[in-house]
Design an enzyme around this catalytic site. Structure first.
Site, PDB file in Angstrom:
ATOM      1  N   CYS A  21       0.696  -1.057  -0.060  1.00  0.00           N
ATOM      2  CA  CYS A  21       0.057   0.210   0.054  1.00  0.00           C
ATOM      3  C   CYS A  21       0.666   1.281   0.035  1.00  0.00           C
ATOM      4  CB  CYS A  21      -0.906  -0.095   1.200  1.00  0.00           C
ATOM      5  SG  CYS A  21      -2.618  -1.036   0.717  1.00  0.00           S
ATOM      6  N   LYS A  24       0.324   3.336  -2.877  1.00  0.00           N
ATOM      7  CA  LYS A  24      -0.853   4.526  -3.336  1.00  0.00           C
ATOM      8  C   LYS A  24      -0.304   5.997  -3.796  1.00  0.00           C
ATOM      9  CE  LYS A  24      -4.570   2.755  -0.682  1.00  0.00           C
ATOM     10  NZ  LYS A  24      -5.537   3.188   0.440  1.00  0.00           N
ATOM     11  N   ASP A  54     -14.673   6.232   1.002  1.00  0.00           N
ATOM     12  CA  ASP A  54     -14.786   4.931   2.111  1.00  0.00           C
ATOM     13  C   ASP A  54     -14.002   3.727   1.256  1.00  0.00           C
ATOM     14  OD1 ASP A  54     -15.938   3.388   3.810  1.00  0.00           O
ATOM     15  OD2 ASP A  54     -17.955   4.538   3.707  1.00  0.00           O
ATOM     16  N   ASP A  55     -14.118   2.533   2.184  1.00  0.00           N
ATOM     17  CA  ASP A  55     -13.386   1.431   1.685  1.00  0.00           C
ATOM     18  C   ASP A  55     -14.081   0.792   0.310  1.00  0.00           C
ATOM     19  OD1 ASP A  55     -11.507   1.642   3.928  1.00  0.00           O
ATOM     20  OD2 ASP A  55     -13.274   1.204   4.813  1.00  0.00           O
ATOM     21  N   ASP A  72      -8.435  -3.827  -5.142  1.00  0.00           N
ATOM     22  CA  ASP A  72      -7.175  -3.335  -4.617  1.00  0.00           C
ATOM     23  C   ASP A  72      -6.071  -4.115  -5.340  1.00  0.00           C
ATOM     24  OD1 ASP A  72      -5.074  -2.044  -2.798  1.00  0.00           O
ATOM     25  OD2 ASP A  72      -6.818  -1.821  -1.292  1.00  0.00           O
ATOM     26  N   ASP A  95     -11.478  -4.820   2.347  1.00  0.00           N
ATOM     27  CA  ASP A  95     -12.438  -3.740   2.276  1.00  0.00           C
ATOM     28  C   ASP A  95     -13.868  -4.100   2.321  1.00  0.00           C
ATOM     29  OD1 ASP A  95     -10.529  -1.528   2.077  1.00  0.00           O
ATOM     30  OD2 ASP A  95     -10.138  -1.781   0.042  1.00  0.00           O
ATOM     31  N   GLY A 143     -11.027 -12.930 -13.846  1.00  0.00           N
ATOM     32  CA  GLY A 143     -10.105 -12.112 -13.716  1.00  0.00           C
ATOM     33  C   GLY A 143      -9.548 -11.450 -15.091  1.00  0.00           C
ATOM     34  N   HIS A 144      -8.303 -10.913 -15.007  1.00  0.00           N
ATOM     35  CA  HIS A 144      -7.443 -10.360 -16.334  1.00  0.00           C
ATOM     36  C   HIS A 144      -6.292 -10.269 -16.127  1.00  0.00           C
ATOM     37  CE1 HIS A 144      -7.668  -7.924 -19.999  1.00  0.00           C
ATOM     38  NE2 HIS A 144      -6.714  -6.884 -19.386  1.00  0.00           N
ATOM     39  N   ASP A 231     -10.777   0.365   7.312  1.00  0.00           N
ATOM     40  CA  ASP A 231      -9.443  -0.372   7.520  1.00  0.00           C
ATOM     41  C   ASP A 231      -8.314   0.645   7.466  1.00  0.00           C
ATOM     42  OD1 ASP A 231      -9.656  -0.220   4.843  1.00  0.00           O
ATOM     43  OD2 ASP A 231      -8.934  -2.236   4.752  1.00  0.00           O
TER      44      ASP A 231
END
Length: 355
Positions: A21, A24, A54-55, A72, A95, A143-144, A231
């Site tokens: 993180c 970010k 918000d999350d 995320d 989240d 997914g990708h 969180d």
């Protein structure tokens, strides 16, 4: 003709300019980017959007169910591919828990330097993520993938919550007590790890905290005395506390001595093992924070330390604190602790006071 041997693969963390993180975008820069991006018109079924940072987004499906949707992803924070996958998946699913929801499925987001990493290494990253999904009781249903310069992995996580049990970060009330579920210091540990200064015990602590799912979330959301929840991740404790304060129009007071820290991280911070994201965080929101006169530099670094897969921050009525702590304890969060309080805002005063 002999086939040339493949050269040894580089450390995963050497492929990323920032890990976990800590990748970010700085909060001040992000605020500039997002100006004017609010969706219009907003349907009445959208219970939570981007308005209070918000999350996750929450969309009401019917009287009993609302969909929690979040995503995320980030670059490696550790070199072990399996553990990187576990950490990234835990962080993404968190989240859903932070909104009070129960996860139902996930989609994988995968960007890998195919010419640099072997398919076996990439597979181990995905195996790590799948192991956490199994622990959460959900499938990774799709997914990708892309060929990327840096290794990137994460999830789109979906969950369900009763519309009346959604816990926004903006619903804290004056008089509330703040409870933090996990100790701080992941960013400091990651900085030490990159410089080979984190011992085996510290590494084990780092893996343990970043791969612990925030499973208390739904049970906490069911408590009448819990008013708000989020969180603590890339913006650090101060940044996510400020999101609560701004959303609720309140002032938050944090008792720094009560904040749980991972073992040894203050000493590491004092030795200079801090992330660049910590300084960027402070530059982005420090003007809204009042620190005690004797607040030391290592403590400020930990206050703004980016937490990868960090703990839940709960705002609850004083009478609910024991229940909140009991929920955390039942789920194995033995270091969860009350760390502060919420007060009515004073015009012109800082939104966050730490001392």
């Amino acid at each position: 003709m002999n086939t040339p041997a493949r050269t040894a693969e580089p450390r995963l963390t050497s492929l990323s300019h920032g890990g976990g993180c800590g990748c970010k975008i700085a909060p001040g820069v992000l605020a500039d980017i997002l100006q004017g991006t609010a969706a219009t018109p907003v349907p009445k079924e959208l219970l939570v959007g981007i308005e209070t940072a918000d999350d996750a987004a929450v969309y009401r499906l019917n009287d009993e169910q609302a969909l929690v949707a979040t995503t995320d992803f980030f670059m490696p924070i550790v070199d072990d591919p399996y553990e990187f996958g576990r950490i990234a998946a835990t962080n993404a699913i968190s989240d859903v828990y932070a909104m009070g929801g129960r996860p139902i499925m996930a989609l994988a987001l995968v960007g890998m330097p195919i010419s640099v990493l072997s398919t076996a290494t990439i597979a181990r990253i995905l195996e790590g993520g799948a192991s956490v999904a199994r622990e959460a009781g959900i499938p990774i249903a799709g997914g990708h993938t892309i060929d990327s310069v840096e290794a990137i992995y994460g999830l789109v996580a979906l969950g369900l919550v009763h519309p009346k049990r959604v816990k926004r970060n903006a619903d804290a009330q004056p008089g509330d007590v703040l409870v933090l579920g996990k100790p701080l210091g992941v960013g400091v540990m990651s900085a030490a790890l990159k410089k080979d200064a984190l011992g085996d015990a510290g590494y084990a602590q780092m893996i343990a905290t970043t791969t612990r799912l925030n499973t208390p979330g739904p049970e906490l959301a069911a408590l009448d005395g819990v008013h708000a929840m989020t969180d603590v991740t890339g913006f650090g404790l101060a940044g996510h506390a400020l999101e609560i304060a701004r959303g609720a129009g309140c002032t938050l007071h944090i008792d720094w001595a009560a904040v749980p820290l991972l073992p040894g991280v203050r000493a590491l911070a004092a030795q200079g093992f801090v992330t660049g994201a910590s300084a960027r965080n402070w530059a982005g929101y420090g003007h809204d924070v009042a620190l005690a006169a004797d607040f030391a530099a290592p403590d400020r670094a930990l206050l703004t330390d980016p937490q990868t897969s960090g703990g839940l921050l709960v705002s609850c009525a004083p009478g609910a604190v024991d229940e909140v702590l009991a929920v955390f304890r039942r789920h194995g969060f033995d270091t969860a602790a009350p760390i502060g309080r919420v007060e009515a805002a004073t015009p012109g005063a800082p939104r966050l006071v730490v001392g």
